[in-house]
Design an enzyme around this catalytic site. Sequence first.
Site, PDB file in Angstrom:
ATOM      1  N   LYS A 153      52.210  43.229   5.621  1.00 10.63           N
ATOM      2  CA  LYS A 153      51.087  42.302   5.819  1.00 10.63           C
ATOM      3  C   LYS A 153      50.939  41.894   7.292  1.00 10.63           C
ATOM      4  CE  LYS A 153      52.856  39.853   2.422  1.00 10.63           C
ATOM      5  NZ  LYS A 153      53.687  40.824   1.702  1.00 10.63           N
ATOM      6  N   ILE A 154      52.055  41.507   7.918  1.00  9.40           N
ATOM      7  CA  ILE A 154      51.967  41.052   9.318  1.00  9.40           C
ATOM      8  C   ILE A 154      51.710  42.247  10.247  1.00  9.40           C
ATOM      9  CG2 ILE A 154      53.231  39.945  11.209  1.00  9.40           C
ATOM     10  CD1 ILE A 154      54.674  38.249   9.051  1.00  9.40           C
ATOM     11  N   ASP A 173      57.072  53.311   9.316  1.00 12.83           N
ATOM     12  CA  ASP A 173      57.344  52.591   8.068  1.00 12.83           C
ATOM     13  C   ASP A 173      57.675  53.646   7.036  1.00 12.83           C
ATOM     14  OD1 ASP A 173      57.044  51.106   5.523  1.00 12.83           O
ATOM     15  OD2 ASP A 173      56.107  49.555   6.750  1.00 12.83           O
ATOM     16  N   CYS A 204      59.301  44.488  10.522  1.00 15.81           N
ATOM     17  CA  CYS A 204      59.965  44.833   9.256  1.00 15.81           C
ATOM     18  C   CYS A 204      60.914  43.702   8.874  1.00 15.81           C
ATOM     19  CB  CYS A 204      60.707  46.160   9.386  1.00 15.81           C
ATOM     20  SG  CYS A 204      61.952  46.153  10.674  1.00 15.81           S
ATOM     21  N   THR A 231      59.087  39.257  16.500  1.00 15.16           N
ATOM     22  CA  THR A 231      58.645  38.016  15.830  1.00 15.16           C
ATOM     23  C   THR A 231      59.097  38.050  14.374  1.00 15.16           C
ATOM     24  OG1 THR A 231      56.527  39.029  15.280  1.00 15.16           O
ATOM     25  CG2 THR A 231      56.583  37.674  17.272  1.00 15.16           C
ATOM     26  N   ARG A 233      62.822  38.895  12.597  1.00 19.09           N
ATOM     27  CA  ARG A 233      64.081  38.182  12.353  1.00 19.09           C
ATOM     28  C   ARG A 233      65.048  38.534  13.483  1.00 19.09           C
ATOM     29  NH1 ARG A 233      61.806  35.180   9.534  1.00 19.09           N
ATOM     30  NH2 ARG A 233      62.127  34.733   7.329  1.00 19.09           N
ATOM     31  N   ASP A 257      60.472  35.578  19.292  1.00 17.62           N
ATOM     32  CA  ASP A 257      60.190  34.313  18.600  1.00 17.62           C
ATOM     33  C   ASP A 257      61.341  33.995  17.651  1.00 17.62           C
ATOM     34  OD1 ASP A 257      58.471  32.118  17.863  1.00 17.62           O
ATOM     35  OD2 ASP A 257      58.098  33.144  15.959  1.00 17.62           O
ATOM     36  N   GLU A 262      69.839  31.774  16.073  1.00 20.33           N
ATOM     37  CA  GLU A 262      68.862  30.689  16.191  1.00 20.33           C
ATOM     38  C   GLU A 262      69.210  29.477  15.337  1.00 20.33           C
ATOM     39  OE1 GLU A 262      65.262  32.798  14.802  1.00 20.33           O
ATOM     40  OE2 GLU A 262      65.185  31.352  13.162  1.00 20.33           O
ATOM     41  N   HIS A 294      60.763  30.317  17.036  1.00 20.24           N
ATOM     42  CA  HIS A 294      60.317  30.593  15.657  1.00 20.24           C
ATOM     43  C   HIS A 294      59.048  29.808  15.311  1.00 20.24           C
ATOM     44  CE1 HIS A 294      62.101  32.442  11.808  1.00 20.24           C
ATOM     45  NE2 HIS A 294      60.797  32.331  11.671  1.00 20.24           N
TER      46      HIS A 294
END
Length: 335
Positions: A153-154, A173, A204, A231, A233, A257, A262, A294
């Site tokens: 989606k992202i 992918d 991913c 952005t 993980r 991000d 973190e 984040h």
Amino acid sequence: MAKIAFFSTQSYDRRFFENVSEQHQFEFFETRLKKNTVKLANGFDGVCVFVNDRVNREVLKALSEMDVKLVALRCAGFNNVDLKAAEEHGVRVMRVPAYSPEAVAEHAMALIMTLARKTHKAYNRVREGNFSLDKLTGFNIHGRTIGVVGTGKIGQAFIRIARGFGARVIAYDKYPVKEMEKLGVEYLSFDEVLANSDILSLHCPLTPDTKHLINSASLEKIKKGAMLVNTSRGKLVDTAAVIESLKNDHLGSLAIDVYEEEEKLFFRDLSELIIRDDTIARLMLFPNVLITAHQGFFTNESLQEITRTTLQNFEDFEQGRESENEVSCKLLKNC
Ligand code: NAD
């Protein structure tokens, strides 16, 4: 009336969740959910957690023993939950699968544009009355090759933005998306994407397969001078290896991000304290590294959607209804 204990509560969580439901009773804890804090969930029906709460086997066992049978994530990623243990202890896990893919995709592009045109430096310069353009030369995104790892989606929202800029988009992918191919995206092998991208953006999820996807070996395959954007993980990237690559002038720039460690830093004001994490302190010193804490998800639209879906998840849990937002080994077939 379901009683839900919120963990990792921030002021905006309270703002969005307080007084929105007469059907449920909420209590807000600022602490993260982990082994030492799980006792706070005693007397509740469910817990509501975020990205850095540690919902491991020990915590799930304790939750189950206290008859807490729901873990509701206020996020999409669920890498911090031991799904196998949840199933064994009869705890349902629900999430917010897609609150606003565009929020994260737009943030990724904002990071890229900042590094590409050095607006973070220009902003400070102009405020100090320095109107010189010296060393602010940027580069066009138009005509560049952007590599996307993970076209869910992202990733897809990001690709649409990148195509709008006139960039060539290549992607990796396991499951290529026809609609993206129609948009002109070329699916290539992971190594080909590494070797050909001027900008490489990770979208991913974090799984055992993708932990340290970017490590010293893959960094060697990345095109010299490329920009790496994460952005997704933090643990997708071996930060120590990235620092070496930046020091060796191989990786051209980095925008993150998310960060491996973190959970000890992000979502808190540590401005009056000493940062004891030498890795992030080193990263903060590079002129070609941009870090945000984040905030990819952090728009009003996302927060509204997170609230709406989470309330729906509480409702489905209370009524014992099936939910398409449930994550379990059985549904994912990959525990
Ligand atoms: P999604 O499930 O829609 O898409 C993930 C895609 O990654 C899928 O197409 C999947 O096939 C692909 N994938 C899985 N393993 C892969 C691999 N080894 N190599 C390449 N591709 C692989 O997920 P999404 O909604 O697009 O979200 C992606 C990630 O973004 C989430 O898992 C989460 O970690 C992160 N995220 C970050 C923020 C933020 O605020 N920064 C917010 C939301 C989500």
